[in-house]
Design a protein around this motif. Structure first.
Motif, PDB file in Angstrom:
ATOM      1  N   MET A  67       8.496   6.184   5.043  1.00 39.55           N
ATOM      2  CA  MET A  67       7.946   5.824   3.730  1.00 39.55           C
ATOM      3  C   MET A  67       8.307   4.367   3.430  1.00 39.55           C
ATOM      4  O   MET A  67       9.442   3.941   3.630  1.00 39.55           O
ATOM      5  N   TYR A 126      -2.864   5.123  -3.591  1.00 36.86           N
ATOM      6  CA  TYR A 126      -1.417   5.078  -3.337  1.00 36.86           C
ATOM      7  C   TYR A 126      -0.681   5.390  -4.636  1.00 36.86           C
ATOM      8  O   TYR A 126      -1.290   5.658  -5.678  1.00 36.86           O
ATOM      9  N   THR A 127       0.639   5.340  -4.600  1.00 35.48           N
ATOM     10  CA  THR A 127       1.439   5.475  -5.820  1.00 35.48           C
ATOM     11  C   THR A 127       2.103   4.140  -6.109  1.00 35.48           C
ATOM     12  O   THR A 127       2.318   3.325  -5.206  1.00 35.48           O
ATOM     13  N   GLU A 140       3.753   2.312  -3.049  1.00 32.73           N
ATOM     14  CA  GLU A 140       4.429   3.234  -2.133  1.00 32.73           C
ATOM     15  C   GLU A 140       3.395   3.780  -1.149  1.00 32.73           C
ATOM     16  O   GLU A 140       2.312   4.222  -1.549  1.00 32.73           O
ATOM     17  N   LYS A 181      11.815   8.427  -0.799  1.00 36.13           N
ATOM     18  CA  LYS A 181      10.821   9.284  -1.440  1.00 36.13           C
ATOM     19  C   LYS A 181      10.048   8.499  -2.490  1.00 36.13           C
ATOM     20  O   LYS A 181      10.431   7.409  -2.891  1.00 36.13           O
ATOM     21  N   HIS A 182       8.971   9.109  -2.959  1.00 33.85           N
ATOM     22  CA  HIS A 182       8.145   8.483  -3.986  1.00 33.85           C
ATOM     23  C   HIS A 182       8.901   8.401  -5.314  1.00 33.85           C
ATOM     24  O   HIS A 182       9.575   9.359  -5.712  1.00 33.85           O
ATOM     25  N   ASN A 191       4.137   9.319  -9.118  1.00 30.94           N
ATOM     26  CA  ASN A 191       3.200  10.363  -8.707  1.00 30.94           C
ATOM     27  C   ASN A 191       1.779   9.856  -8.576  1.00 30.94           C
ATOM     28  O   ASN A 191       0.915  10.540  -8.029  1.00 30.94           O
TER      29      ASN A 191
END
Length: 735
Positions: free
Chosen positions: A1, A28-29, A44, A77-78, A81
């Motif tokens: 990621m 994407y986020t 992200e 991690k993201h 959202n």
């Protein structure tokens, strides 16, 4: 990621940049937001992206990307959202790249006349690609709450469009409609009689019936009337106390413009562009005789605000006079109370969106298909110009007759909008406000260096001397020369030819016909037009017969002969032997003198009128002959030229003088080049607004193998002096 952080610098606020990036990156986020200095992006992604390529590919049409800084790092991690547009962020470094005010775009124009569209006939329609920007912005962070549109709460439908990423008004800060936006009002005798579309219809009806009105547009008010209605045009002349100076007009559309004037491809392009300046083009429709008077040119523009289009829509008008709402050489009216109290008009058509800073219409001319800017204002100001290297915060105060100030912040130079002659108190007050506004708007808390003209009596220079601690003075014509070097990003050796009316010289005399050489870090005056005695001071500039009398008396030392040339003014001329005089090398004053000698114009009613009329007369004659002149040690002497013209006094001499002037300037340049080995020449100064002078000299120099630089991005007249002042300080030139 992976996560990517990027900062985008340039003209990226007020152009729909965040919505465009949102639509490009929404799979994407992360987020995108305005900050005070740039647009910031956080993404992200499961893979590394070529963010620079994505940004460049998806930038809006009016955006200009100066640079992109990005960094890629790994994340576990993201954090988000989805992809969102975040609230704007203020920080220590302000954005100095706000866009100018843009003319209406094609899509908004289509919607304006689409009866199925909810903005059908909405006189203040805008989108992310068009409408007011600089004139309504409170600071460089272009969000709605930082503009005068903050006074208008979006209705439910506008708010929905604003939040809809598929809508072309997604995050359009000036979004409005007929329900929630600003409105137009028809005012007569200081009373509101009609509003909304009824107000527009009534104004259009009045214009068809010989009425004269004040119209509030984007950056201020215009005095308007039917351009083909002699009675209405005469009324505007009376109101402005302007009997002989031509007026600008707005044509209904480009097809109409082509009928009114001979237009080149480049002239059509800029008329159709969102800059939409006044273009000085050769007229061909005799119905324009009421507005262009003795000029072969018409100042022509297309509708740049929706209200202009609607006035044509509700009438049979083809062409509207649209001249600055003021008395000649006074500041533009932009406040509603001043408009409502303005004497002489039949009505006022105004809207209730506040204008923070007045901005005039820009003026351009094309010579040999090359753009020459006469007035730098709406559509241009405050566009950034980028230079390499970090500089201190510099404020350049420019000149007095045509004032544009400039600031330098790090690697960016910003030239301001135009202000007329500062000797008028209202204009000086506007200049004062402009300086403070620029410093505040671009968040310059400390001026490291203020640069002004060396003239001891310039109001702009005295302002600098009285206001700032670190003041650097630059000679007027050297700043002209330097302005060409700056906009062409040229640092090598160069010959400078600066031809204008007046500038305080290093020797205390009045310069204006100057030849310079820049070698390494030094600019030196190497030659000039021969010094002449000028009697009667400033009065002579307004009454050019006094210039002609001064020059002929200086050449002949025969006062009786001079009196015979100007028999209507013998009582004035006989005072010359006992009158103090100035010494000048001015090129502009030569044109004034010849105009008076040929009885074209003895007294000016506006700046440079006699010289302009001389050019117009010269255009009527086709000859390549020249008169006698002399050059000695790079000093160009037109004494023989003037003596011959005084004897001939025929109108073909207008063309002979132009030919002779250009040939002498060219010959002197060739001699300087032979001495120095320099084959690069820079042209600047108001005399190069003369189409014959610019085109003939440019062709001669290029044919001789010179690389000819000139002002095209900035004004060639005094409006460009401020950027030259900055260049001299930036380069540390010895002047």
């Amino acid at each position: 990621m992976f996560a990517i952080k990027a900062k985008v610098y340039g003209i990226i606020q007020g152009v729909g940049f965040r919505p465009a990036l949102y639509n490009a990156l929404k799979k994407y986020t992360g987020w995108v937001r305005n900050s005070s200095c740039c647009v910031e992006i956080y993404i992200e992604s499961n893979r590394i992206l070529n963010i620079e390529k994505i940004i460049i590919k998806n930038k809006p049409q009016n955006a200009f990307i100066k640079s992109i800084d990005s960094v890629i790092f790994k994340i576990k991690k993201h954090a988000y959202n989805s992809f969102i547009i975040k609230y704007s962020k203020g920080d220590a470094q302000k954005n100095i790249n706000i866009t100018p005010d843009w003319g209406i775009c094609k899509k908004c124009e289509q919607e304006l006349f689409d009866s199925s569209n909810r903005r059908f006939l909405h006189p203040l329609i805008t989108c992310t690609d068009c409408g007011p920007r600089f004139s309504i912005a409170k600071d460089g962070l272009f969000d709605r709450n930082n503009t005068t549109m903050n006074a208008f709460k979006m209705c439910k439908m506008c708010a929905t469009e604003y939040s809809d990423s598929s809508n072309r008004r997604f995050h359009a800060q000036t979004i409005s409609c007929k329900e929630c936006g600003p409105k137009y009002f028809y005012v007569k005798n200081k009373q509101v009689e009609l509003k909304d579309i009824k107000a527009v219809k009534k104004a259009a009806f009045d214009l068809e019936n010989s009425k004269v009105g004040l119209l509030k547009g984007i950056g201020g008010y215009h005095l308007i009337c039917n351009a083909f209605d002699e009675y209405a045009v005469e009324k505007i002349k009376y109101i402005k106390k302007r009997e002989e100076k031509p007026f600008a007009v707005i044509a209904k559309n480009i097809e109409t413009a082509k009928k009114l004037a001979y237009l080149s491809k480049k002239e059509i392009e800029i008329l159709n562009s969102q800059i939409k300046p006044i273009v000085l083009a050769k007229y061909k429709d005799e119905r324009l005789k009421f507005v262009n008077l003795k000029s072969p040119f018409v100042g022509l523009m297309l509708a740049y605000a929706p209200i202009h289009l609607l006035l044509f829509y509700f009438s049979n008008l083809e062409c509207i006079v649209a001249t600055s709402a003021n008395l000649s050489e006074f500041s533009l009216i932009y406040k509603d109370r001043d408009a409502v109290n303005f004497d002489g008009v039949d009505f006022v058509l105004l809207h209730n969106r506040k204008i923070i800073r007045p901005i005039e219409d820009s003026i351009v001319h094309f010579s040999l298909n090359k753009q020459i800017i006469f007035r730098y204002a709406r559509g241009y100001a405050p566009s950034p110009f980028y230079l390499k290297g970090v500089k201190p915060n510099i404020l350049a105060l420019g000149a007095d007759m045509k004032n544009n100030i400039a600031i330098s912040l790090k690697d960016t130079v910003i030239l301001s909008q135009y202000t007329p002659d500062l000797s008028n108190y209202e204009n000086y007050e506007q200049f004062n406000k402009k300086v403070n506004d620029f410093l505040s708007f671009f968040d310059i808390k400390k001026v490291d260096m203020a640069i002004c003209d060396r003239h001891p009596n310039y109001l702009s220079s005295n302002y600098a001397r009285q206001t700032f601690a670190n003041v650097f003075e630059v000679q007027h014509h050297k700043a002209h020369f330097a302005s060409v070097l700056l906009e062409n990003n040229y640092t090598g050796d160069c010959i400078g030819i600066v031809l204008d009316g007046t500038g305080f010289g290093d020797d205390g005399n009045i310069w204006g016909g100057e030849f310079f050489v820049k070698m390494d870090k030094t600019i030196k005056r190497i030659g000039h037009i021969k010094n002449m005695k000028l009697y009667f001071g400033e009065k002579a500039i307004k009454e050019p017969y006094r210039i002609a009398a001064s020059y002929i008396y200086d050449i002949t030392d025969d006062i009786e002969y001079v009196k015979s040339l100007f028999s209507d003014y013998t009582d004035v001329i006989e005072l010359m032997p006992k009158t103090p005089y100035l010494i000048t090398s001015s090129a502009g004053r030569l044109f004034d003198a010849v105009s008076a000698l040929l009885n074209i114009k003895h007294k000016n009613t506006f700046e440079a009128q006699s010289a302009m009329l001389l050019e117009y007369e010269a255009k009527k004659h086709k000859t390549s002959k020249i008169l006698d002149y002399k050059i000695d040690n790079f000093v160009v002497d037109f004494s023989m030229t003037l003596k011959t013209i005084a004897k001939r006094r025929d109108l073909v001499s207008a063309r002979l003088f132009h030919n002779t002037f250009v040939e002498a300037i060219y010959e002197n340049t060739m001699s300087i080049s032979k001495l120095t080995g320099i084959k690069v020449v820079a042209l600047s100064g108001g005399v190069f607004q003369n189409d014959i002078v610019f085109s003939l000299l440019y062709k001669k120099l290029t044919k001789a193998g010179f690389n000819v630089l000139f002002n095209s991005r900035f004004p060639i007249n005094d409006g460009g002096v401020a950027v030259g002042q900055i260049y001299i300080a930036k380069e540390g030139l010895c002047v």
